[in-house]
Enzyme design. Structure first.
Site, PDB file in Angstrom:
ATOM      1  N   HIS A  26      -4.877  -9.114   2.948  1.00 56.30           N
ATOM      2  CA  HIS A  26      -6.393  -8.951   3.259  1.00 56.30           C
ATOM      3  C   HIS A  26      -6.568 -10.045   4.321  1.00 56.30           C
ATOM      4  CE1 HIS A  26      -7.131  -7.446  -1.087  1.00 56.30           C
ATOM      5  NE2 HIS A  26      -6.904  -6.397  -0.176  1.00 56.30           N
ATOM      6  N   LYS A  40      -1.807  -2.415   7.628  1.00 57.49           N
ATOM      7  CA  LYS A  40      -3.562  -2.361   7.631  1.00 57.49           C
ATOM      8  C   LYS A  40      -3.950  -3.599   8.558  1.00 57.49           C
ATOM      9  CE  LYS A  40      -7.733  -0.691   5.625  1.00 57.49           C
ATOM     10  NZ  LYS A  40      -8.494  -0.591   4.341  1.00 57.49           N
ATOM     11  N   ARG A  42      -0.876  -1.272  -6.704  1.00 57.45           N
ATOM     12  CA  ARG A  42      -1.120  -2.641  -6.056  1.00 57.45           C
ATOM     13  C   ARG A  42      -2.212  -3.619  -6.535  1.00 57.45           C
ATOM     14  NH1 ARG A  42      -1.609  -4.530  -0.566  1.00 57.45           N
ATOM     15  NH2 ARG A  42      -3.788  -4.599   0.130  1.00 57.45           N
ATOM     16  N   TYR A  85     -10.050  -9.899  -8.079  1.00 57.29           N
ATOM     17  CA  TYR A  85      -8.990 -10.337  -9.038  1.00 57.29           C
ATOM     18  C   TYR A  85      -9.360 -11.242  -9.867  1.00 57.29           C
ATOM     19  CZ  TYR A  85      -6.674  -6.689  -6.232  1.00 57.29           C
ATOM     20  OH  TYR A  85      -6.522  -5.299  -5.301  1.00 57.29           O
ATOM     21  N   ARG A 144       0.774  -1.301  -0.033  1.00 53.69           N
ATOM     22  CA  ARG A 144       0.137  -0.077   0.042  1.00 53.69           C
ATOM     23  C   ARG A 144       0.699   1.169  -0.053  1.00 53.69           C
ATOM     24  NH1 ARG A 144      -2.458  -3.545   3.829  1.00 53.69           N
ATOM     25  NH2 ARG A 144      -4.372  -4.293   3.213  1.00 53.69           N
TER      26      ARG A 144
END
Length: 197
Positions: free
Chosen positions: A169, A69, A146, A178, A44
């Site tokens: 994730h 994150k 990304r 994706y 990120r």
């Protein structure tokens, strides 16, 4: 509920973007290496800006994303060519900071020439501006890089769990977008298949 598919760059567009930088200028070398690293690892924007030299093993290519994150660390791997560019940038960064009697007090991989942290908005402008300079007609942001990494990794591996792990994730459903990009490409390819026959 259908989600809008993210914008991604083709292999040609990625190369075009990287070719725009004149690396004899230190800030352009830094920006190019940063973009290449995101294309290769899916970091990120904030993770790239906050990346520290001691989070990368420049021998093995192991890169640790600390407190990404969701406060979850993850391990990524940097390919050989990008590692060489990172090593070169590290030497140059030290030279540039020494010249200006500046200090990289946070040991950050990417800094201003005075040793300060990069401004996220400025990095957005770099990515977007150089994409336009390259003649890429898509709206390109650091997050596009990304998305491009994730799509390329899925195309290569066909393993959505690997992509999920690389991106950090929490929820697999976030990563599933994706598979839709690749499905759409397959549909396009198959609709055009044997048309000339």
């Amino acid at each position: 509920m259908s989600r809008k598919l993210p914008v991604i760059l083709t292999a040609e567009e990625q190369q075009l973007l990287l070719d725009q930088f004149t690396t004899r200028y230190p800030t352009q070398e830094r920006n190019r290496v940063m973009i290449k690293l995101i294309l290769d690892t899916g970091l990120r924007r904030a993770e790239a800006i906050n990346l520290r030299w001691n989070d990368i093993n420049l021998m093995s290519g192991k890169l640790k994303v600390v407190q990404g994150k969701g406060a979850k660390d993850r391990i990524l791997w940097v390919q050989e060519e990008t590692l060489e560019e990172l090593k070169h940038w590290k030497e140059r960064q030290v030279d540039e900071l020494t010249k200006r009697e500046a200090v990289n007090k946070y040991n950050l991989v990417f800094t201003t020439l005075t040793g300060n942290k990069l401004n996220p908005n400025n990095f957005y402008k770099v990515v977007n501006g150089y994409s336009q300079k390259a003649g890429i007609v898509k709206e390109v942001s650091p997050h596009t890089l990304r998305h491009t990494f994730a799509t390329d990794l899925y195309r290569e591996t066909k393993n959505i769990r690997l992509v999920q792990k690389a991106l950090g994730h929490e929820d697999l459903s976030t990563t599933m977008i994706y598979t839709h990009i690749v499905d759409d490409e397959l549909e396009e390819a198959m609709k055009g298949f044997r048309k000339d026959k």
